[in-house]
Design an enzyme around this catalytic site. Structure first.
Site, PDB file in Angstrom:
ATOM      1  N   MET A 192       2.134  25.473 -33.327  1.00 14.43           N
ATOM      2  CA  MET A 192       2.804  24.833 -32.255  1.00 14.43           C
ATOM      3  C   MET A 192       2.404  25.191 -30.844  1.00 14.43           C
ATOM      4  O   MET A 192       3.255  25.202 -30.179  1.00 14.43           O
ATOM      5  CB  MET A 192       4.178  24.691 -32.479  1.00 14.43           C
ATOM      6  CG  MET A 192       4.767  23.993 -33.719  1.00 14.43           C
ATOM      7  SD  MET A 192       4.028  22.370 -34.037  1.00 14.43           S
ATOM      8  CE  MET A 192       5.007  21.334 -32.734  1.00 14.43           C
TER       9      MET A 192
ATOM     10  N   HIS B 299      -3.296  16.093 -37.364  1.00 11.00           N
ATOM     11  CA  HIS B 299      -1.956  15.433 -36.288  1.00 11.00           C
ATOM     12  C   HIS B 299      -1.576  14.409 -37.618  1.00 11.00           C
ATOM     13  O   HIS B 299      -2.217  13.493 -37.952  1.00 11.00           O
ATOM     14  CB  HIS B 299      -2.922  15.048 -35.443  1.00 11.00           C
ATOM     15  CG  HIS B 299      -1.949  14.189 -34.369  1.00 11.00           C
ATOM     16  ND1 HIS B 299      -1.138  14.934 -33.773  1.00 11.00           N
ATOM     17  CD2 HIS B 299      -1.526  13.018 -34.299  1.00 11.00           C
ATOM     18  CE1 HIS B 299      -0.216  14.049 -33.133  1.00 11.00           C
ATOM     19  NE2 HIS B 299      -0.595  12.926 -33.102  1.00 11.00           N
TER      20      HIS B 299
ATOM     21  N   SER C 298       3.441  23.947 -45.324  1.00 11.27           N
ATOM     22  CA  SER C 298       2.875  22.814 -46.426  1.00 11.27           C
ATOM     23  C   SER C 298       1.508  22.481 -46.344  1.00 11.27           C
ATOM     24  O   SER C 298       0.606  22.471 -47.648  1.00 11.27           O
ATOM     25  CB  SER C 298       3.739  21.870 -46.516  1.00 11.27           C
ATOM     26  OG  SER C 298       3.472  20.929 -45.670  1.00 11.27           O
TER      27      SER C 298
HETATM   28  C1  GRF Z   1       2.300  18.345 -40.241  1.00 12.77           C
HETATM   29  O1  GRF Z   1       2.903  17.199 -40.017  1.00 12.77           O
HETATM   30  C2  GRF Z   1       1.024  18.489 -39.342  1.00 12.77           C
HETATM   31  O2  GRF Z   1       0.390  17.224 -39.393  1.00 12.77           O
HETATM   32  C3  GRF Z   1       1.471  18.659 -37.911  1.00 12.77           C
HETATM   33  O3  GRF Z   1       2.703  19.611 -38.269  1.00 12.77           O
HETATM   34  C4  GRF Z   1       3.266  19.421 -39.540  1.00 12.77           C
HETATM   35  C5  GRF Z   1       3.061  20.823 -40.131  1.00 12.77           C
HETATM   36  O4  GRF Z   1       3.743  20.986 -41.491  1.00 12.77           O
HETATM   37  N1  GRF Z   1       0.552  19.252 -37.148  1.00 12.77           N
HETATM   38  P1  GRF Z   1       3.484  22.100 -42.369  1.00 12.77           P
HETATM   39  O5  GRF Z   1       3.862  23.335 -41.528  1.00 12.77           O
HETATM   40  O6  GRF Z   1       2.175  22.116 -42.700  1.00 12.77           O
HETATM   41  O7  GRF Z   1       4.384  21.676 -43.479  1.00 12.77           O
END
Ligand code: GRF
Length: 211
Positions: free
Chosen positions: A93, A112, A15
């Site tokens: 990740m 973050h 997202s």
């Molecule tokens: C978000 O909350 C970001 O801050 C963290 O991982 C999540 C990723 O969400 N690092 P998305 O894949 O961008 O929806």
């Protein structure tokens, strides 16, 4: 001025990646999302990027076993082959080694879901609730070898409300993530961010933080 070529690295739904793609649709935005790369070939974000006509690639970390640097060399080749100037991590990740991080010094950005330097690591929303915090939020920062550290480019806070669950709080934080990530990328791509020691100056002024 030529738009900066940005690669967004994802592992999941993407997202924040979508928020960056949307912002970059504006011709006046100083960066273009040139590529989206995932370490997981089944990441939902890859389909969303393709639907927005952004070239995608998967560099599957599992193909490299425990050899983190081999994975990163493959990632590096992928990024170099497409003229990447900046990287935005958006729910990526995998921990990156100092080797990789050092090569992208001040060109590698992460978001973050907490008010760094508080609540580094995972499960930030559950921890904010468990600790009874009144405020929570999100931080965009340059990546340094230490995890969830590095100079803060932009930060925004949201209140923790009575009755909040991990889900409601996460949704409130995600809304500000989608706003501040494009804002931060704009500042960096316009060359308005200067790193001094372990902090950033934006247009010569300290960044407003809430931690
Ligand atoms: C978000 O909350 C970001 O801050 C963290 O991982 C999540 C990723 O969400 N690092 P998305 O894949 O961008 O929806």
């Amino acid at each position: 001025m030529a738009r900066k070529r940005v690669a967004v690295l994802i592992s999941g739904r993407g997202s924040n990646m979508v928020a960056l793609i949307e912002a970059a649709k504006d011709a006046s935005f100083p960066a273009e999302i040139a590529r989206v790369v995932s370490n997981d070939p089944s990441a939902q974000g890859l389909e969303r990027a393709a639907a927005a006509n952004i070239p995608t690639a998967a560099v599957d970390h599992r193909a490299f076993g425990k050899d983190r640097e081999a994975f990163e060399r493959a990632l590096q080749s992928e990024l170099e082959a497409h003229g990447t100037e900046f990287i935005c991590l958006a729910g990526f990740m995998r921990l990156l080694t100092p080797w990789f991080v050092t090569q992208w010094k001040e060109r590698l950005i992460n978001i973050h879901p907490a008010l760094l330097p508080e609540l580094r690591g995972l499960h930030t929303h559950a921890r904010a609730l468990a600790e009874g915090r009144q405020w929570h939020g999100a931080t965009v920062h340059f990546v340094v070898p230490e995890m969830d550290a590095g100079p803060v480019i932009r930060q925004a806070r949201v209140p923790v409300l009575p009755g909040d669950t991990e889900q409601t709080l996460a949704a409130r934080v995600l809304e500000v993530e989608h706003r501040i990530y494009p804002e931060a990328l704009r500042l960096v791509a316009e060359g308005r961010v200067q790193v001094v020691g372990d902090a950033c100056l934006v247009d010569g002024k300290p960044v407003e933080t809430f931690s």
